[in-house]
Write an enzyme that holds these catalytic residues in place. Structure first.
Site, PDB file in Angstrom:
ATOM      1  NE  ARG A   1     -12.145   3.239   1.178  1.00 32.85           N
ATOM      2  CZ  ARG A   1     -11.854   2.996   0.702  1.00 32.85           C
ATOM      3  NH1 ARG A   1     -10.477   4.698   1.490  1.00 32.85           N
ATOM      4  NH2 ARG A   1     -11.167   3.597  -0.478  1.00 32.85           N
TER       5      ARG A   1
ATOM      6  NE  ARG B   1      -6.654  -3.150  -3.866  1.00 34.08           N
ATOM      7  CZ  ARG B   1      -7.400  -3.512  -3.014  1.00 34.08           C
ATOM      8  NH1 ARG B   1      -8.926  -3.740  -3.661  1.00 34.08           N
ATOM      9  NH2 ARG B   1      -7.672  -2.023  -2.326  1.00 34.08           N
TER      10      ARG B   1
ATOM     11  CG  PHE C   1     -16.214   0.098   4.115  1.00 30.27           C
ATOM     12  CD1 PHE C   1     -17.394  -0.687   5.066  1.00 30.27           C
ATOM     13  CD2 PHE C   1     -15.592  -0.895   2.975  1.00 30.27           C
ATOM     14  CE1 PHE C   1     -17.967  -2.307   4.690  1.00 30.27           C
ATOM     15  CE2 PHE C   1     -15.984  -2.101   2.789  1.00 30.27           C
ATOM     16  CZ  PHE C   1     -17.288  -2.538   3.475  1.00 30.27           C
TER      17      PHE C   1
ATOM     18  N   GLY D   1       1.873   3.068  -2.449  1.00 27.45           N
ATOM     19  CA  GLY D   1       1.218   4.412  -3.467  1.00 27.45           C
ATOM     20  C   GLY D   1       0.608   5.397  -2.910  1.00 27.45           C
TER      21      GLY D   1
ATOM     22  CE1 TYR E   1      -9.839  -2.268  14.232  1.00 26.84           C
ATOM     23  CE2 TYR E   1     -10.015   0.482  14.743  1.00 26.84           C
ATOM     24  CZ  TYR E   1      -9.951  -1.058  14.043  1.00 26.84           C
ATOM     25  OH  TYR E   1      -9.728  -0.814  12.220  1.00 26.84           O
TER      26      TYR E   1
ATOM     27  N   GLY F   1      -1.988   7.134   1.290  1.00 25.11           N
ATOM     28  CA  GLY F   1      -1.338   7.916   2.412  1.00 25.11           C
ATOM     29  C   GLY F   1      -0.528   7.286   3.161  1.00 25.11           C
TER      30      GLY F   1
ATOM     31  N   GLY G   1       0.648  -0.800  -0.227  1.00 26.22           N
ATOM     32  CA  GLY G   1       0.131   0.053  -0.042  1.00 26.22           C
ATOM     33  C   GLY G   1       0.983   1.266   0.171  1.00 26.22           C
TER      34      GLY G   1
ATOM     35  N   GLY H   1      -4.184   4.948  16.796  1.00 26.38           N
ATOM     36  CA  GLY H   1      -4.983   5.907  17.023  1.00 26.38           C
ATOM     37  C   GLY H   1      -5.122   6.262  15.593  1.00 26.38           C
TER      38      GLY H   1
END
Ligand code: HXC
Length: 281
Positions: free
Chosen positions: A202, A43, A100, A20, A150, A22, A18, A192
């Protein structure tokens, strides 16, 4: 705030899932600026290419491979390509996630599959592929898994993610014990709320939800991608190589606030505290 010396990550060849967008993108840029070579999978080719172009503009040695990490064969092909280019990969950052908010009874099984596939199976696919190669070559390695607070407690309304992230924590602790003898470390970061476009759209799509999330953080702010990157840099570096199997929270105290039985008394005003004191007399 630059707290790390130049080239502190020279010699690190880091695969980020991941990567690419954020947090994955931020980690890639952050470690690349300190001398790491960066290999990203994701992806979507367009965002991978854009991020790689940005990294090259910053002088970072970075490459990408389009890959759905839910598919072990695609993972193998991507790792083969990275090994051809970089000679080795010695660090893995399992960052890719899917999530989400939803009532669980409204979810299809495919929604579970999709999220657990990205979060847990994707992490397993990458860890197993690289881990087996490291063990066979008697090579040391570091795995940083991005989980959540969580992941330890579970959480309503994000159940597939909670199941996947708690599995990631179990994997972290289990392999820290089993593969430590090969010089392979596993560490989890449990953030967090660290706002990025992908996560907030999301998970906190309204101001009301976002404000409610913020209200539980003792420090009164959300985390920042840059600080999370600083933590990742420290853990990837050789500064503290005795850390293995730990879950390091980055949450401003949120998880402790949620756990403490009387923490909700934050809501009382000074006037109410005075009245309560009078009641006790
Ligand atoms: C109910 C939903 C849904 C929603 C998707 N689905 N969104 N169900 N409510 N809001 C269902 C779909 O209908 C489908 O089921 C199944 O989920 C798969 O959806 P697809 O879109 O086909 O899957 P895919 O293209 O693989 O996309 C995966 C995704 C998507 C997770 C749904 O959002 C994604 O790609 N996300 C990646 C980025 C991301 O989520 N970032 C946030 C991570 S934040 P059916 O039955 O209809 O086929 C994070 C941090 C946690 O994890 C910590 C926070 C504090």
């Amino acid at each position: 705030m630059d707290i790390f010396r130049d080239k502190i990550l020279e010699g690190k060849k880091v695969l980020i899932s991941g990567g690419g967008t954020g947090l994955g993108r931020e980690i890639g840029i952050g470690i690349g600026r300190l001398g790491a070579k960066v290999a990203i999978v994701g992806r979507r080719e367009d965002v991978l290419k854009e991020t790689i172009d940005d990294m090259h503009d910053l002088g970072i040695d970075a490459i990408y491979s389009r890959c759905d990490i839910r598919d072990a064969e695609q993972v193998k092909n991507s790792v083969n390509y990275f090994l051809e280019q970089f000679g080795e990969i010695n660090t893995l950052v399992n960052n890719a996630a899917g999530n989400f908010i939803s009532k669980t009874e409204s979810l299809s099984l495919n929604a579970f599959n999709s999220i657990i596939g990205i979060v847990l199976l994707g992490t397993i696919n990458l860890t197993m592929d690289l881990g087996k190669r490291w063990i066979e070559k008697k090579q040391r390695g570091t795995v940083i898994n991005i989980s959540t607070i969580y992941g330890t407690t579970g959480s309503a309304y994000v159940v597939p993610s909670a199941v996947g992230k708690s599995g990631v924590l179990a994997l972290t602790k289990s392999l820290a014990a089993e593969w430590g003898k090969y010089g392979i470390r596993h560490i989890a970061i449990a953030p967090g709320i660290v706002p990025t476009e992908g996560a907030m759209s999301r998970l906190a799509p309204t101001k009301e939800i976002s404000d409610s999330l913020l209200n539980r953080v003792p420090l009164g702010t959300f985390g920042t991608p840059q600080e999370l990157v600083n933590l990742a840099i420290f853990l990837i570096s050789d500064a503290c190589t005795y850390i293995n199997g730990d879950i390091i929270k980055y949450d401003g105290g949120e998880s402790l606030w949620l756990a403490g039985q009387f923490n909700f008394l934050d809501m009382l005003t000074d006037e109410e505290w005075r009245s309560i004191r009078e009641l006790k007399k």
